[in-house]
Enzyme design. Sequence first.
Site, short mmCIF file in Angstrom:
data_model
loop_
_atom_site.label_atom_id
_atom_site.label_comp_id
_atom_site.label_asym_id
_atom_site.label_seq_id
_atom_site.Cartn_x
_atom_site.Cartn_y
_atom_site.Cartn_z
CG ASN A 12 38.45 47.22 48.65
OD1 ASN A 12 38.78 46.69 49.74
ND2 ASN A 12 38.82 48.68 48.62
CD1 TRP A 13 35.40 41.63 48.64
CD2 TRP A 13 35.93 40.10 50.14
NE1 TRP A 13 35.20 40.20 47.97
CE2 TRP A 13 35.47 39.55 49.01
CE3 TRP A 13 36.31 39.29 51.31
CZ2 TRP A 13 35.72 38.09 48.87
CZ3 TRP A 13 36.44 38.00 51.45
CH2 TRP A 13 36.21 37.20 49.87
CE LYS A 14 35.38 49.96 48.78
NZ LYS A 14 34.57 51.34 48.28
CG HIS A 105 40.59 52.49 48.91
ND1 HIS A 105 39.59 53.33 49.45
CD2 HIS A 105 40.05 51.81 47.96
CE1 HIS A 105 38.54 53.38 48.63
NE2 HIS A 105 38.81 52.15 47.77
CD GLU A 107 36.27 53.48 50.85
OE1 GLU A 107 36.54 52.24 51.42
OE2 GLU A 107 35.36 53.66 49.91
CD GLU A 175 39.42 52.50 43.74
OE1 GLU A 175 38.71 51.48 43.23
OE2 GLU A 175 39.62 52.79 44.75
N GLY A 181 31.12 53.90 45.19
CA GLY A 181 29.92 53.77 45.95
C GLY A 181 28.80 54.66 45.85
CB SER A 221 29.90 52.95 40.51
OG SER A 221 29.47 53.57 41.62
N GLY A 242 34.25 47.36 44.67
CA GLY A 242 33.66 47.45 45.83
C GLY A 242 32.43 46.58 45.83
N GLY A 243 31.57 47.34 45.94
CA GLY A 243 30.00 46.72 46.15
C GLY A 243 29.81 45.37 45.16
P1 13P Z 1 32.51 50.45 44.40
O1 13P Z 1 32.73 49.58 43.25
O2 13P Z 1 31.57 50.07 45.72
O3 13P Z 1 31.95 51.89 43.74
O4 13P Z 1 33.76 50.68 45.26
C1 13P Z 1 35.09 51.12 44.67
C2 13P Z 1 36.17 51.19 45.30
O5 13P Z 1 36.40 51.64 46.32
C3 13P Z 1 37.10 49.85 44.96
O6 13P Z 1 38.05 49.85 45.86
#
Ligand code: 13P
Length: 267
Positions: A12-14, A105, A107, A175, A181, A221, A242-243
């Site tokens: 997920n590149w956000k 999600h 966010e 999640e 994050g 994470s 994510g990251g």
């Molecule tokens: P991180 O891997 O950066 O913690 O993000 C997880 C995430 O929100 C994937 O959708």
Amino acid sequence: MNRTRIPLVAGNWKMNKGPAEAGAFVRDLLESSTHAETSAAASPRAEVAVFPPPVSLPAVAEVLKGTPIAYGGQNCHWKSKGAFTGETAPAFLAELGCRYVLVGHSERRNLFGENDETCGKKMAAALAAGIEPLLCCGETLSERESGLTFKVVERQLRAALGGLPAAAQFTVAYEPVWAIGTGRTATPAQAGEAHAFIRQWLGANLAPEVATRTRLLYGGSVKPDNFGDLLKQPDVDGALIGGASLELASFSALADSATSYLTGLIS
Ligand code: 13P
């Protein structure tokens, strides 16, 4: 991880990677996975998917259409068209060749007003458009500390999945908000326990075969050095990352770990 479900490693590149960067990244990703493919011959591989920002989807589709690497949207609306400024209809994602769309999600829930009700509508709309929705659920830190984890997850599952037919094909990502994050990954035991709860809920509330076939991803994470232990949990079928999905080296390492685990289980 269980041998009957092909693991999914999803990035997920956000709000990262505009069209040029996204196109270049997937070109490199495809090239590195093609090399791995030739050396691994016909052995089974984990599935890989990326979720770019909406404006970058056409550039990603141009490279990945017809390849084994899937892609999807990070969000969609539940209506098929109309006066909904800034929104994307599921059919538009389908037209670009998206296999998946993220729904709910944290966010989107915490920053953009998404709620259990809109998640339910989005699940149904994505399925109707022929896209596999990937529902995200998970508790906040204060909910966990108050012992509400299962209650919150149960409420999120019921609202989004409760009315779906047993034939519906979807994925669930657990999640925990406190792990996103933050560098604070859930322990394998915490992830395993939540995943077992979700699988049991699917079996009891939808159908036993839904529980057996549905992939449950862990997100929060995930990094190359903690993924292996998470995959040892029988109900963890991959990750939503994510990251660590933003760099080719770490994302490829995560995909390779899921493949090695799958190969190890099967051989
Ligand atoms: P991180 O891997 O950066 O913690 O993000 C997880 C995430 O929100 C994937 O959708």
